[in-house]
Design a protein around this motif. Structure first.
Motif, PDB file in Angstrom:
ATOM      1  N   TRP A  96       0.843  -1.192   0.000  1.00 18.92           N
ATOM      2  CA  TRP A  96       0.000   0.000   0.000  1.00 18.92           C
ATOM      3  C   TRP A  96       0.880   1.245   0.000  1.00 18.92           C
ATOM      4  O   TRP A  96       1.916   1.285   0.662  1.00 18.92           O
ATOM      5  N   ASN A 138      -0.556   7.732   2.104  1.00 14.90           N
ATOM      6  CA  ASN A 138      -1.925   7.893   2.590  1.00 14.90           C
ATOM      7  C   ASN A 138      -2.004   9.115   3.497  1.00 14.90           C
ATOM      8  O   ASN A 138      -1.019   9.849   3.656  1.00 14.90           O
ATOM      9  N   ARG A 163      -6.862   6.715   4.223  1.00 16.39           N
ATOM     10  CA  ARG A 163      -7.299   6.982   2.846  1.00 16.39           C
ATOM     11  C   ARG A 163      -6.087   6.948   1.914  1.00 16.39           C
ATOM     12  O   ARG A 163      -5.067   7.596   2.168  1.00 16.39           O
ATOM     13  N   PHE A 164      -6.230   6.189   0.821  1.00 17.13           N
ATOM     14  CA  PHE A 164      -5.178   6.069  -0.185  1.00 17.13           C
ATOM     15  C   PHE A 164      -5.673   6.680  -1.496  1.00 17.13           C
ATOM     16  O   PHE A 164      -6.879   6.699  -1.777  1.00 17.13           O
ATOM     17  N   THR A 203     -10.868   7.752  -4.103  1.00 19.86           N
ATOM     18  CA  THR A 203      -9.907   7.316  -3.092  1.00 19.86           C
ATOM     19  C   THR A 203     -10.212   5.887  -2.688  1.00 19.86           C
ATOM     20  O   THR A 203     -11.294   5.362  -2.961  1.00 19.86           O
TER      21      THR A 203
END
Length: 448
Positions: free
Chosen positions: A317, A320, A366-367, A429
């Motif tokens: 991931w 963020n 949140r990415f 997002t």
């Protein structure tokens, strides 16, 4: 995990000194009474109530309980389900005051609970990580001084760093014979790990019966609608419009008296009833070895889980919006008896299901891009098809659950399959949150 507009996804002791009063008689006469004050007994120093109590105990591998020492007439026990890893110990400290980083009790939406009164705290660390699902409940012996007309709750927080973050809350407890029994299930429950290197807080609080819980505010503000009504004793005739008209004689004497203007009487519009907040469904992946946890920062990180039922998942991931550390979990399931409750909507109509996946994060993060994901299958070493997609379960909160094709296609290479990271355009997002707020993400890998 959500993609917008479409989501991806806790006696003083007192001594009374007594004086003896003695009276004596002498023959048939009387004398003044002799009073002896004696020696006053010293008042002992009250024994202070201990502020905290700590202990280290083994976590049972079969179903059982961990009973903590009593503190100020209250004692806690944790109910443990079968299957916890052998050799695990838990160190618990009970206290009547809040430890550092303890957040205020909150509802599922992280609003402060109105009227919540904290009265007992237990901090916990463990010697090795294990699934939070093995802690199936808590029992707390209540002090006699606590109110009987109250609802009792427990909230679980991660207070490793400031600010502490909520993991789950349970209650109201079933209270009988001064024992509050909590069951760790339902929509306010959390999944993931009790991890080494983290400090967890079980904070017990009550809300008096009759104190309202936080509720959504109704949209808009009701306004009063005036209704024209003549005042008592008014002379004249009201026309069809709200304007009053004066009636005079043919030959007025003196100054004519106009009819008074009617005084509007406001009639309040009924207050709209707030729409109840939808309750998120928390589907828990219960397989042994099916859950892993990593701590992410704002730069992201990599998390690997498995092998579970022949499947291994590795995801990376990216950057963020986290302002501190994030407890991120990944879980796998087959959908055959390893997801509770058993109402989980399977995705059997879109090809062969290789595995189901769950992601959670606490706090919500949140990415701006999807993660890169590599899946490996070993038993059997096949994906059951040459074209694969990741599907996302939508409608878990306040809707009808349905599967939506979101990422792919990808083609397996031997027993491995990779989905590259993809940057999202516009305002889209990828949001991942806690099951207590419905922020967890469920996916399925389907191939055909």
């Amino acid at each position: 995990m959500r993609s917008r507009p479409a989501p991806f996804f806790v006696a003083a002791a007192a001594a009374i000194g007594l004086a003896a009063v003695l009276a004596a008689c002498n023959g048939g006469g009387t004398t003044a009474p002799v009073i002896s004050t004696g020696t006053k007994a010293p008042t002992p120093t009250p024994t202070p109530t201990p502020a905290s109590a700590s202990t280290t105990l083994p976590v049972p591998t079969s179903a059982g309980s961990i009973v903590l020492p009593s503190l100020s007439g209250m004692s806690t026990s944790f109910q443990i389900g079968a299957g916890a890893p052998a050799g695990t110990t838990i160190t618990a400290s009970e206290s009547l005051t809040a430890p550092p980083n303890a957040p205020a009790p909150s509802s599922r939406l992280r609003q402060s609970v109105v009227g919540a009164t904290n009265f007992f705290y237990v901090t916990v660390t463990v010697s090795q990580s294990f699934s939070a699902q093995y802690i199936t409940g808590e029992a707390l012996t209540l002090a006699n001084s606590l109110p009987s007309n109250a609802f009792y709750y427990v909230e679980i927080d991660d207070i490793t760093s400031a600010p502490g973050t909520k993991i789950a809350s349970f209650g109201p407890a079933t209270v009988a014979n001064l024992v509050a029994q909590y069951t760790n299930s339902g929509s306010s429950g959390g999944s993931g790990l009790i991890a080494t290197g983290h400090t967890y807080l079980f904070q017990f609080y009550y809300v008096l019966n009759g104190v309202p819980s936080p509720t959504p505010s109704p949209a808009g503000t009701p306004t009063a609608t005036p209704t024209a009504t003549p005042t008592s004793g008014a002379t004249g005739t009201l026309t069809a419009t709200p304007t009053a008209t004066a009636t005079a004689t043919a030959t007025p004497s003196g100054n004519p008296t106009p009819s008074p203007t009617p005084t509007p009487t406001p009639t309040a519009t009924p207050t709209p009833t707030p729409t109840p907040m939808a309750t998120p469904t928390n589907y828990v992946f219960t397989g042994t070895g099916a859950t892993a946890m990593q701590t992410f920062s704002y730069t992201g990180g990599t998390i690997a889980v498995g092998p579970y039922q022949g499947v291994t998942l590795n995801t990376t991931w990216g950057a963020n919006n986290a302002s501190g550390s994030v407890a991120f979990t990944a879980s796998l399931a087959t959908g055959s008896g390893d997801i509770t409750p058993n109402t989980f909507p399977t995705n059997s109509g879109n090809g062969h299901v290789v595995t189901y996946i769950e992601f959670t994060a606490n706090p919500v993060v949140r990415f701006t891009q999807t993660p890169s994901a590599t899946l490996t299958v070993n038993s059997p070493a096949t994906f059951g098809g040459t074209t694969c997609y990741l599907w996302v379960l939508q409608g878990v909160v306040g809707g009808t659950p349905s599967w939506v094709q979101r990422i792919g296609p990808a083609t397996p290479s031997g027993n491995s399959l990779t989905f590259p990271a993809a940057t999202l355009g516009g305002n889209n997002t990828v949001d991942v949150g806690s099951p207590s707020t419905g922020g967890q993400s469920y996916l399925s890998l389907n191939c055909s």
